[in-house]
Design an enzyme around this catalytic site. Sequence first.
Site, PDB file in Angstrom:
ATOM      1  N   ALA A  25      12.121  16.753   9.759  1.00  0.00           N
ATOM      2  CA  ALA A  25      13.074  15.755  10.252  1.00  0.00           C
ATOM      3  C   ALA A  25      12.523  14.342  10.108  1.00  0.00           C
ATOM      4  O   ALA A  25      13.213  13.429   9.622  1.00  0.00           O
ATOM      5  CB  ALA A  25      13.423  16.037  11.710  1.00  0.00           C
ATOM      6  N   LYS A  86      18.343  29.278  -4.631  1.00  0.00           N
ATOM      7  CA  LYS A  86      19.166  30.084  -3.733  1.00  0.00           C
ATOM      8  C   LYS A  86      20.630  29.950  -4.126  1.00  0.00           C
ATOM      9  O   LYS A  86      21.159  28.840  -4.222  1.00  0.00           O
ATOM     10  CB  LYS A  86      18.956  29.623  -2.284  1.00  0.00           C
ATOM     11  CG  LYS A  86      19.857  30.298  -1.266  1.00  0.00           C
ATOM     12  CD  LYS A  86      19.601  29.749   0.128  1.00  0.00           C
ATOM     13  CE  LYS A  86      20.593  30.318   1.135  1.00  0.00           C
ATOM     14  NZ  LYS A  86      20.384  29.777   2.489  1.00  0.00           N
ATOM     15  N   VAL A 193       2.221  10.353  21.314  1.00  0.00           N
ATOM     16  CA  VAL A 193       2.966   9.539  22.270  1.00  0.00           C
ATOM     17  C   VAL A 193       2.820  10.134  23.664  1.00  0.00           C
ATOM     18  O   VAL A 193       3.101  11.312  23.877  1.00  0.00           O
ATOM     19  CB  VAL A 193       4.456   9.434  21.883  1.00  0.00           C
ATOM     20  CG1 VAL A 193       5.245   8.679  22.946  1.00  0.00           C
ATOM     21  CG2 VAL A 193       4.607   8.751  20.522  1.00  0.00           C
ATOM     22  N   LEU A 341      15.472  18.898  15.686  1.00  0.00           N
ATOM     23  CA  LEU A 341      15.493  19.735  16.883  1.00  0.00           C
ATOM     24  C   LEU A 341      15.691  18.925  18.156  1.00  0.00           C
ATOM     25  O   LEU A 341      16.161  19.465  19.156  1.00  0.00           O
ATOM     26  CB  LEU A 341      14.198  20.548  16.972  1.00  0.00           C
ATOM     27  CG  LEU A 341      13.966  21.555  15.838  1.00  0.00           C
ATOM     28  CD1 LEU A 341      12.615  22.237  16.013  1.00  0.00           C
ATOM     29  CD2 LEU A 341      15.077  22.580  15.772  1.00  0.00           C
ATOM     30  N   GLU A 350      22.828  30.563   8.997  1.00  0.00           N
ATOM     31  CA  GLU A 350      23.471  30.044   7.787  1.00  0.00           C
ATOM     32  C   GLU A 350      22.687  28.873   7.187  1.00  0.00           C
ATOM     33  O   GLU A 350      23.237  28.044   6.465  1.00  0.00           O
ATOM     34  CB  GLU A 350      24.908  29.625   8.096  1.00  0.00           C
ATOM     35  CG  GLU A 350      25.884  30.789   8.202  1.00  0.00           C
ATOM     36  CD  GLU A 350      26.263  31.375   6.838  1.00  0.00           C
ATOM     37  OE1 GLU A 350      25.898  30.793   5.808  1.00  0.00           O
ATOM     38  OE2 GLU A 350      26.925  32.436   6.812  1.00  0.00           O
TER      39      GLU A 350
END
Length: 508
Positions: A25, A86, A193, A341, A350
């Site tokens: 991310a 894929k 942090v 997340l 999926e």
Amino acid sequence: MTLLASAPLHPDAIREVLIVGGGTAGWMTAAAMTRLPAGIRVRLIESEEIGSVGVGEATIPPLVTFNAMLGIDEASFIKATQGTFKLGIEFVDWGRQGDRYMHPFGEVGMDMEGVKFHQHWLRQAQGGDPTPIEDYCLSAVAARLGRFTPASSDPRTVLASLRHAYHFDAALYAGFLRRFSEARGVERVEGKVVGVSLRDSDGFIESVRLADGRRLDADLFIDCSGFRGLLIEEALAAGYEDWSHWLPCDRALAVPSANTGPLTPFTRATADRAGWRWRIPLQQRTGNGHVYASAFTTDEDARASLLAGLEGEPLAEPRPLRFTTGRRRRQWVRNCVSLGLSSGFLEPLESTSIHLIQSGISRLMALFPTRRFDPVLIDQFNRLSQTQFEQVRDFIILHYKATQRDDTDFWRHVAAMDVPESLERRIALFRAGGRFMRDGDELFSEASWVAIFTGQHILPQDHDPLADGVPYAAMARKLAGLRGIIRKTAEAMPTHEAFIARCCQPSA
């Protein structure tokens, strides 16, 4: 940093962006931020002490577009991440034990006489034709045959209907994007942090404090800190909407194993007694995992089931993960945007985890604020985020609800559970006559929904009467011809392994 504009920044322009957290991310965000105008400083804080979750190593086709937008060469990317290609996801034992169907990427058949293709297929099936709908999709047929080649740019050929995504090592992808981002001006800060300071005047984040005492301030903060939500939740109390009453799986185990046999160009999701197991082939290993509901099985039984289902020797001990399916009630609060997340979690059935990061980045770039942080932009971001999370949620719930299994308490529970009204309506509409109405620009196409409906035995009572405009025998001949072209095209492709060896294998 790559410069898209040399003009002076607006007086209220964002000058400092601080990304808290690395992993997929954080570094996807940093890579995208290299496209910001000159004069905007982008920093990313991460700590070597804190590992990334990295559960998902499978993706869906929009990531191809994301990499291309960044100018990333596909072959170099596959080499660097030990990746494979894929063409879809194979579902095993979902509708009934013994079932096996494919949710493929790419186009399925073609609309004819102004009627959706699946309506013609339904009409033929109701007349006794047993051909599965996936036989009309090049991606599915090629996946079954273990073949791969990129799609053709010539729309007149069936090869143009192909779509692909990737399997890759998520840690290697993060490292790849780190090198990409740092080469374009993103500054990496090593540190952990331990505190967040808010402005007294408006509650905006002013700075974060690291364990060594350093303070880093910014105009815009991006929370990529994982489940913890260090900024968005611990500092700004965004709230969390729990969806575990619809998606009761709350734990996962992940383990790599040695490769055995050819590299399949698809992900496999196999239903288990209290959840499901994934299999993701990479060049150097196979990624495996078991997502399960702790209310219906034990950690020990889940581990045993995972290890028993491996095709090759395990290369490590299974790594545990706990989660609560759901999303932040607000994913953008004041001057903080959560991605990955920290914004929410939907199990990787999926392969949507990385896509949700990507789409969040795209929304942020489209609604990029000034230091005024106009509430209209924030509200729009949150509204679109909520809609997408709920659409993906419903699609995943469908896999559980659309089951005829009654062999365990888990499957009896999910088959009988109430589902969101939005999903109830879609199931009812499809049962009535095979209709599906797509909601705006939602992620999953009509073909994707039809694949799950039909693969798990939700079959309409009727079909679109407009499909009766072509005589049954004439349509049977058309469909047979289409199947033949698709099969011939797939058989002419190189094997998946041969394509990788020729184009994308790392040098020795």
